[in-house]
Design an enzyme around this catalytic site. Structure first.
Site, mmCIF file in Angstrom:
data_model
loop_
_atom_site.group_PDB
_atom_site.id
_atom_site.type_symbol
_atom_site.label_atom_id
_atom_site.label_comp_id
_atom_site.label_asym_id
_atom_site.label_seq_id
_atom_site.Cartn_x
_atom_site.Cartn_y
_atom_site.Cartn_z
ATOM 1 N N CYS A 2 0.865 -1.166 0.000
ATOM 2 C CA CYS A 2 0.000 0.000 0.000
ATOM 3 C C CYS A 2 0.907 1.222 0.000
ATOM 4 O O CYS A 2 2.109 1.122 0.186
ATOM 5 C CB CYS A 2 -0.865 0.011 1.254
ATOM 6 S SG CYS A 2 -1.765 -1.530 1.471
ATOM 7 N N ARG A 27 1.367 1.822 -5.990
ATOM 8 C CA ARG A 27 1.599 0.867 -4.903
ATOM 9 C C ARG A 27 0.339 0.099 -4.518
ATOM 10 O O ARG A 27 0.398 -0.859 -3.749
ATOM 11 C CB ARG A 27 2.135 1.595 -3.669
ATOM 12 C CG ARG A 27 3.464 2.271 -3.890
ATOM 13 C CD ARG A 27 3.908 2.939 -2.626
ATOM 14 N NE ARG A 27 4.258 1.976 -1.608
ATOM 15 C CZ ARG A 27 5.488 1.547 -1.379
ATOM 16 N NH1 ARG A 27 6.481 1.981 -2.096
ATOM 17 N NH2 ARG A 27 5.728 0.665 -0.432
ATOM 18 N N TRP A 70 -3.820 -1.818 -1.376
ATOM 19 C CA TRP A 70 -3.824 -3.074 -2.144
ATOM 20 C C TRP A 70 -4.202 -4.128 -1.115
ATOM 21 O O TRP A 70 -3.414 -4.440 -0.229
ATOM 22 C CB TRP A 70 -2.439 -3.327 -2.721
ATOM 23 C CG TRP A 70 -2.366 -4.515 -3.628
ATOM 24 C CD1 TRP A 70 -2.641 -4.537 -4.956
ATOM 25 C CD2 TRP A 70 -1.979 -5.838 -3.267
ATOM 26 N NE1 TRP A 70 -2.456 -5.803 -5.440
ATOM 27 C CE2 TRP A 70 -2.050 -6.623 -4.437
ATOM 28 C CE3 TRP A 70 -1.588 -6.455 -2.080
ATOM 29 C CZ2 TRP A 70 -1.740 -7.979 -4.454
ATOM 30 C CZ3 TRP A 70 -1.282 -7.800 -2.091
ATOM 31 C CH2 TRP A 70 -1.353 -8.547 -3.275
ATOM 32 N N ASN A 96 0.912 0.291 6.202
ATOM 33 C CA ASN A 96 1.395 -0.547 5.102
ATOM 34 C C ASN A 96 2.082 -1.747 5.734
ATOM 35 O O ASN A 96 2.887 -1.579 6.646
ATOM 36 C CB ASN A 96 2.388 0.264 4.259
ATOM 37 C CG ASN A 96 2.995 -0.543 3.139
ATOM 38 O OD1 ASN A 96 2.454 -1.572 2.744
ATOM 39 N ND2 ASN A 96 4.112 -0.070 2.619
ATOM 40 N N GLY A 97 1.774 -2.962 5.278
ATOM 41 C CA GLY A 97 2.398 -4.153 5.838
ATOM 42 C C GLY A 97 1.338 -5.088 6.398
ATOM 43 O O GLY A 97 0.164 -5.007 6.023
ATOM 44 N N GLU A 476 9.699 -13.681 -19.672
ATOM 45 C CA GLU A 476 9.403 -12.287 -19.338
ATOM 46 C C GLU A 476 8.317 -11.713 -20.253
ATOM 47 O O GLU A 476 7.409 -11.024 -19.795
ATOM 48 C CB GLU A 476 10.698 -11.454 -19.426
ATOM 49 C CG GLU A 476 10.536 -9.954 -19.337
ATOM 50 C CD GLU A 476 9.787 -9.481 -18.098
ATOM 51 O OE1 GLU A 476 9.635 -10.247 -17.129
ATOM 52 O OE2 GLU A 476 9.321 -8.318 -18.097
ATOM 53 N N LYS A 480 4.599 -10.295 -19.251
ATOM 54 C CA LYS A 480 4.134 -8.942 -19.601
ATOM 55 C C LYS A 480 2.750 -9.007 -20.222
ATOM 56 O O LYS A 480 1.863 -8.247 -19.874
ATOM 57 C CB LYS A 480 5.137 -8.338 -20.591
ATOM 58 C CG LYS A 480 5.434 -6.901 -20.435
ATOM 59 C CD LYS A 480 6.376 -6.526 -19.324
ATOM 60 C CE LYS A 480 6.168 -7.166 -17.995
ATOM 61 N NZ LYS A 480 7.167 -6.987 -17.006
ATOM 62 N N GLU A 483 -0.049 -10.144 -17.568
ATOM 63 C CA GLU A 483 -0.409 -9.231 -16.478
ATOM 64 C C GLU A 483 -1.212 -8.020 -16.938
ATOM 65 O O GLU A 483 -2.014 -7.489 -16.190
ATOM 66 C CB GLU A 483 0.810 -8.805 -15.658
ATOM 67 C CG GLU A 483 1.753 -7.866 -16.363
ATOM 68 C CD GLU A 483 2.928 -7.447 -15.496
ATOM 69 O OE1 GLU A 483 2.736 -7.114 -14.325
ATOM 70 O OE2 GLU A 483 4.063 -7.456 -16.018
ATOM 71 N N HIS A 499 7.616 -32.064 -25.264
ATOM 72 C CA HIS A 499 7.490 -32.952 -24.102
ATOM 73 C C HIS A 499 6.171 -32.738 -23.366
ATOM 74 O O HIS A 499 6.039 -33.120 -22.202
ATOM 75 C CB HIS A 499 8.677 -32.753 -23.157
ATOM 76 C CG HIS A 499 9.982 -33.117 -23.791
ATOM 77 N ND1 HIS A 499 10.320 -34.412 -24.117
ATOM 78 C CD2 HIS A 499 11.019 -32.355 -24.218
ATOM 79 C CE1 HIS A 499 11.507 -34.438 -24.694
ATOM 80 N NE2 HIS A 499 11.955 -33.182 -24.768
ATOM 81 N N LYS A 595 2.712 -2.446 -7.736
ATOM 82 C CA LYS A 595 4.099 -2.281 -8.173
ATOM 83 C C LYS A 595 5.082 -2.855 -7.167
ATOM 84 O O LYS A 595 6.066 -3.480 -7.532
ATOM 85 C CB LYS A 595 4.367 -0.792 -8.379
ATOM 86 C CG LYS A 595 5.744 -0.461 -8.907
ATOM 87 C CD LYS A 595 5.814 -0.746 -10.366
ATOM 88 C CE LYS A 595 7.149 -0.437 -10.987
ATOM 89 N NZ LYS A 595 7.300 -1.164 -12.258
HETATM 90 O O1 M6R Z 1 10.556 -4.568 -7.197
HETATM 91 P P1 M6R Z 1 10.940 -5.941 -7.631
HETATM 92 O O2 M6R Z 1 11.803 -5.941 -8.830
HETATM 93 O O3 M6R Z 1 11.524 -6.764 -6.534
HETATM 94 O O4 M6R Z 1 9.557 -6.627 -8.024
HETATM 95 C C1 M6R Z 1 9.479 -8.004 -8.286
HETATM 96 C C2 M6R Z 1 8.214 -8.321 -9.048
HETATM 97 O O5 M6R Z 1 7.095 -8.070 -8.261
HETATM 98 C C3 M6R Z 1 8.122 -7.485 -10.327
HETATM 99 O O6 M6R Z 1 9.260 -7.667 -11.112
HETATM 100 C C4 M6R Z 1 6.883 -7.870 -11.148
HETATM 101 O O7 M6R Z 1 6.983 -9.193 -11.587
HETATM 102 C C5 M6R Z 1 6.768 -6.912 -12.327
HETATM 103 N N1 M6R Z 1 6.273 -5.640 -11.890
HETATM 104 C C6 M6R Z 1 5.906 -7.460 -13.405
HETATM 105 O O8 M6R Z 1 5.920 -6.626 -14.519
#
Ligand code: M6R
Length: 600
Positions: A2, A27, A70, A96-97, A476, A480, A483, A499, A595
């Site tokens: 958050c 966040r 969040w 937050n937490g 990766e 992308k 998500e 396989h 994020k």
């Molecule tokens: O801040 P970080 O790089 O540790 O975040 C890790 C993942 O949460 C982050 O890379 C996430 O997979 C991406 N935002 C996805 O696009």
């Protein structure tokens, strides 16, 4: 997960806190709220995004705290939105937490207190209510309450009739901003960067009383000083700058981000790399193993450089999902370096893995984008990726800068260990130097990528295949797309298709093949033939013209050596963006995601 922000000063706190929340919305964005403090407390909160939050434009209050959520405990509803208050609505708290022992605390409090939400946070204002009944200061009350909390938290509290804001930090970030007769506090500098860049980062155990003219920080009962630093920040870098989405802007910023990453670190003539890392050379020479720990996109960046590190630095490398990390026996901690890759520097799983490595006696290195983040304090040494602020939840420019920085580290380490010749170093450094230009060429090809994306936007399932570093790019690129488009997308090692996953391939499953030279394209070509013969349309990403006859569509990338798959990734970032945009998705704030993932 958050975002918290707060303000004390001569201006109207409502407007400043609201602005701060907008800057922190990456966040968390499923509900938001503010509490305006002073003689009375006024709370405005609701489910939905920060922009939907309504309250009087001029509140007359000069103290305020705010929160963008969040959800972890309780659905995103108005009741569960922060701030939470005590029974008399005189104390407001944002958090937050996670407070792990909230259930037992709630059970104890329930006899005398009325709870309105399902959150863990709400125990805090009720605990504070009891403490303030003892006629102690707000700071002392917060001190007593945090002794009773287990878990991770950043708290900001304001109470009617009490001066300013009290904040407390335990494993969740908090930064204080110093203005003229005004102070700010937030989870991240982004919240108030347009007002001040003079900041201090709180440490675990810190409790600070923030008023308009002073900041007093206590830790373990004593007053402590935290250095005031000037953060470099280009406020426009955190704005959309005419782009429809932050993600698109950040994709287009990649040539510049890469230049920043590389700037001043490469000596073309000697083939040497200069990095400001606080790890002694004899130690690096004696290393036997590197463990990379990371999550999501950062994990893929780790996978990308694994082969380079093993090949050139003559060292054993494992890449581990931070949430699965275990410093297993049989490893020599003195000869093991654990590298945590994390854009935010605040990812709870990555921090937890790093701390386990620290406990096991290994040395630790952080690769991060965020100055002053928790990982920089917990690791023995830090290497910044220098990508600039990334607001879109989908990581784009930070991925390419992570790969570039980790590749610089590979050359640095290999040279320190005497494992790499000047000509080998030059090949990689030339490839790195060519990256910004090659990425720009892909960006210039945006219209073609957009047209292909629109053509396939109705597909419900996408496969990505590649080998070697192309495999990490396949993973990766699939992440992308899934998500931000909410379509099923999966990355495979090309050789694994036959396989099992091949059973899922038919004419409605576009397959995106990484056919760049350095992703072992000739072998991947066989996999392309396998899927083509099952009727699947194939989009190739390639620097090799010969593959055009094989594929239905092709995205060209320049042939720049070992960094070529990174360039291919940029083409696939654009592809994901345009598929999601065609579907009208919430690209910068995809559902259920945030994020910065500060919970394990
Ligand atoms: O801040 P970080 O790089 O540790 O975040 C890790 C993942 O949460 C982050 O890379 C996430 O997979 C991406 N935002 C996805 O696009």
């Amino acid at each position: 997960m958050c975002g918290i922000t707060g303000y004390v000063g001569g201006e109207d706190s409502g407007e400043i806190v609201h602005e701060g929340l907008k800057n922190l919305e990456y966040r968390g964005y499923d509900s938001a709220g503010v509490a305006l403090g002073g003689e009375t407390i006024q709370v405005h909160k609701r489910e939905g995004e920060v922009s939907e939050l309504e309250f009087p434009e001029t509140s007359g209050h000069t103290v305020g705290i705010g929160h963008t959520r969040w959800s972890t405990h309780g659905e995103p509803t108005q009741e569960n939105a922060h701030p939470h208050t005590d029974c008399r609505d005189e104390i407001a708290v944002v958090h937050n937490g996670i407070i792990e022992n909230y259930e037992e605390l709630k059970e104890e409090l329930q006899a005398a207190h009325f709870f309105e939400s399902e959150t863990d946070t709400e125990v805090v204002p009720h605990l504070l209510e009891d403490e303030l009944d003892d006629d102690v200061s707000l700071r002392a009350a917060v001190h007593r309450v945090v002794q009773r909390l287990e878990g991770s938290f950043a708290l900001a509290v304001t109470a009617a009739g009490h001066d300013g804001i009290v904040v407390a930090r335990e494993d969740s970030p908090l930064v204080i901003g110093y203005g003229e007769n005004e102070h700010f506090v937030a989870s991240d500098v982004t919240a108030f960067a347009e007002h001040t860049r003079e900041v201090s980062f709180l440490e675990n155990g810190d409790i600070a009383l923030i008023t308009n003219d002073s900041v007093t920080i206590h830790n373990d009962g004593s007053v402590v000083e935290r250095p005031v630093e000037t953060v470099e920040w280009d406020a426009t870098a955190a704005e959309k700058g005419g782009y429809e989405h932050y993600m698109l802007k950040e994709i287009h910023e990649q040539p510049q981000a890469l230049r920043q990453t590389l700037s001043g670190r490469i000596d073309d003539l000697s083939g040497d790399v200069t990095l400001d890392i606080d790890l002694p050379e004899p130690y690096l020479q004696s290393l036997e193993e590197i463990q990379i720990v990371a999550c999501g996109t950062s994990y893929h960046a780790g996978l990308y450089v694994r082969d380079l590190l093993e090949q050139y630095a003559d060292i054993r490398v494992s890449v581990e999902l931070a949430s699965e990390y275990d410093f297993r026996g049989g490893r020599d901690p003195w000869r093991t370096l654990v590298v945590a890759i994390t854009q935010s520097g605040e990812t709870a799983d990555t921090l937890s893995a790093l701390r386990e490595a620290n406990r096991s006696g290994a040395r630790t290195l952080a690769l991060t984008n965020t100055v002053g983040s928790t990982v920089t304090r917990d690791a023995d040494a830090t290497l910044y990726i220098r990508a600039g602020p990334e607001i879109g939840v989908a990581a784009t420019k930070t991925f390419v800068s992570q790969v570039a920085t980790a590749t610089l580290f590979t050359v640095y380490l290999a040279r320190v260990r005497g494992a790499m010749s000047v000509s080998q170093a030059s090949e990689i450094l030339e490839s790195l130097n060519a990256l910004p230009g090659a990425v720009q060429q892909v960006l210039d090809n945006n219209d073609h990528i957009e047209a292909v994306a629109n053509e396939y936007a109705d597909s419900r399932s996408f496969f990505y295949i590649g080998r070697a570093s192309g495999y990490s790019v396949a993973l990766e690129s699939a992440l992308k797309l899934k998500e931000i488009s909410y379509d099923h997308a999966e990355g495979f090692a090309a050789g694994e298709l036959k396989h099992g996953p091949l059973a899922l391939v038919d004419e409605d499953t576009p397959v995106i093949a990484l056919l760049t030279d350095h992703a072992a394209s000739s072998e991947t070509v066989n996999s392309v033939k396998e899927v083509k013969s099952r009727g699947a349309p194939v989009i190739g990403v390639s620097s090799d013209i010969e593959t055009t006859s094989l594929v239905d569509e092709q995205f060209d990338v320049a042939d720049i050596g070992p960094m070529e798959p990174v360039v291919a990734n940029v083409a696939l970032q654009l592809f994901a963006y345009h598929v999601a945009n065609e579907k009208g998705r919430s690209i910068d704030k995809p559902r259920n995601l945030a994020k910065s993932v500060t919970v394990e």
